[in-house]
Design an enzyme around this catalytic site. Sequence first.
Site, short mmCIF file in Angstrom:
data_model
loop_
_atom_site.label_atom_id
_atom_site.label_comp_id
_atom_site.label_asym_id
_atom_site.label_seq_id
_atom_site.Cartn_x
_atom_site.Cartn_y
_atom_site.Cartn_z
N LYS A 14 39.03 57.81 8.52
CA LYS A 14 39.54 58.66 7.44
C LYS A 14 40.98 58.28 7.07
CE LYS A 14 39.02 62.59 9.66
NZ LYS A 14 38.53 62.11 10.98
N ARG A 90 38.21 71.76 9.35
CA ARG A 90 37.51 71.26 10.54
C ARG A 90 36.59 72.30 11.16
NH1 ARG A 90 41.48 67.02 12.29
NH2 ARG A 90 40.73 66.01 14.17
N ARG A 130 43.18 52.10 19.57
CA ARG A 130 44.18 52.33 18.51
C ARG A 130 45.60 52.34 19.09
NH1 ARG A 130 43.21 57.26 14.62
NH2 ARG A 130 43.15 58.46 16.56
N ARG A 163 48.42 57.00 21.29
CA ARG A 163 48.47 58.45 21.16
C ARG A 163 47.95 59.09 22.44
NH1 ARG A 163 45.57 60.24 15.59
NH2 ARG A 163 44.75 61.86 16.96
N ARG A 174 37.15 65.05 21.95
CA ARG A 174 37.35 65.25 20.50
C ARG A 174 36.03 65.02 19.75
NH1 ARG A 174 41.77 61.11 19.79
NH2 ARG A 174 41.75 61.61 17.58
P1 AMP Z 1 43.67 64.03 14.03
O1 AMP Z 1 44.95 63.26 13.87
O2 AMP Z 1 43.06 64.46 12.72
O3 AMP Z 1 42.69 63.34 14.94
O4 AMP Z 1 44.07 65.40 14.76
C1 AMP Z 1 44.67 65.39 16.03
C2 AMP Z 1 44.62 66.78 16.63
O5 AMP Z 1 45.36 67.69 15.80
C3 AMP Z 1 43.25 67.41 16.74
O6 AMP Z 1 42.54 66.98 17.91
C4 AMP Z 1 43.60 68.89 16.81
O7 AMP Z 1 44.13 69.25 18.07
C5 AMP Z 1 44.74 68.97 15.79
N1 AMP Z 1 44.24 69.25 14.43
C6 AMP Z 1 44.40 68.46 13.32
N2 AMP Z 1 43.83 69.02 12.26
C7 AMP Z 1 43.29 70.19 12.68
C8 AMP Z 1 42.54 71.23 12.05
N3 AMP Z 1 42.23 71.18 10.74
N4 AMP Z 1 42.16 72.28 12.81
C9 AMP Z 1 42.47 72.37 14.10
N5 AMP Z 1 43.14 71.43 14.77
C10 AMP Z 1 43.55 70.34 14.07
#
Ligand code: AMP
Length: 218
Positions: A14, A90, A130, A163, A174
């Site tokens: 994404k 989400r 990554r 990360r 995740r």
């Molecule tokens: P991402 O970078 O999109 O993989 O997000 C990393 C982490 O941020 C996720 O595993 C969640 O802990 C948190 N996070 C990001 N977006 C959301 C969301 N819309 N709702 C809840 N947690 C989020």
Amino acid sequence: MAIYVLLGPPGGGKGTLAKLLRERFGYLHISTGDILREEVRRETPLGRQVRDCMGRGALVPDELVGAVVAARLAEDEIRRRGCFLDGFPRTLVQARLFERLLAEAGLALDRVILMATDDVDRLIKRLTGRRVCGQCRAVCNLVYSPPRQPGRCDHCGGPLEQRGDDTEPTARERLRVYAEQTEPLVRFYEERGLLLRLDAAREGLELLSEVSLALGLS
Ligand code: AMP
């Protein structure tokens, strides 16, 4: 300008697609993950609230993410440039909240682009391989786009970092959370006639031209 959502599992590409869309068409890329990581890095009150959840690979509470997105939707730049939301909504609660926030802001959701894949091994390789540059934030992958010099960013020579939530156990968690809490959104948006399904195994530029064509971007 149009509002789009990018939906799909962690590691589905994404962020890569959103970056290409920003570079090619000028759309804003709003990643709730990036926004929350920056809050954690700056040790803000919000950052302190979400740090543990994020470290475990769990979702942060809906109302906290909802407030982050509401603040972005109020910005004029969204109206001027349009945006691709990456990582929000989400959960079904967030999807319903999003409908309300958009209506309040006088905006509408144009399409939801699903990066579809069930190749878990590839997703895990993309996540655990990554690396992010600590200086310019460019992203590479040790398996799929290895840096020319080990440990150094190809763009600026900065140090490459992993990360905290890209380690294998957290990456698997995740993906589990995605299947449980986010996958129901596929049906939610299908029922609303908004879903565009793409094959996440395709390469970035191929995906970019498919999305551009499907959405009529130019
Ligand atoms: P991402 O970078 O999109 O993989 O997000 C990393 C982490 O941020 C996720 O595993 C969640 O802990 C948190 N996070 C990001 N977006 C959301 C969301 N819309 N709702 C809840 N947690 C989020």
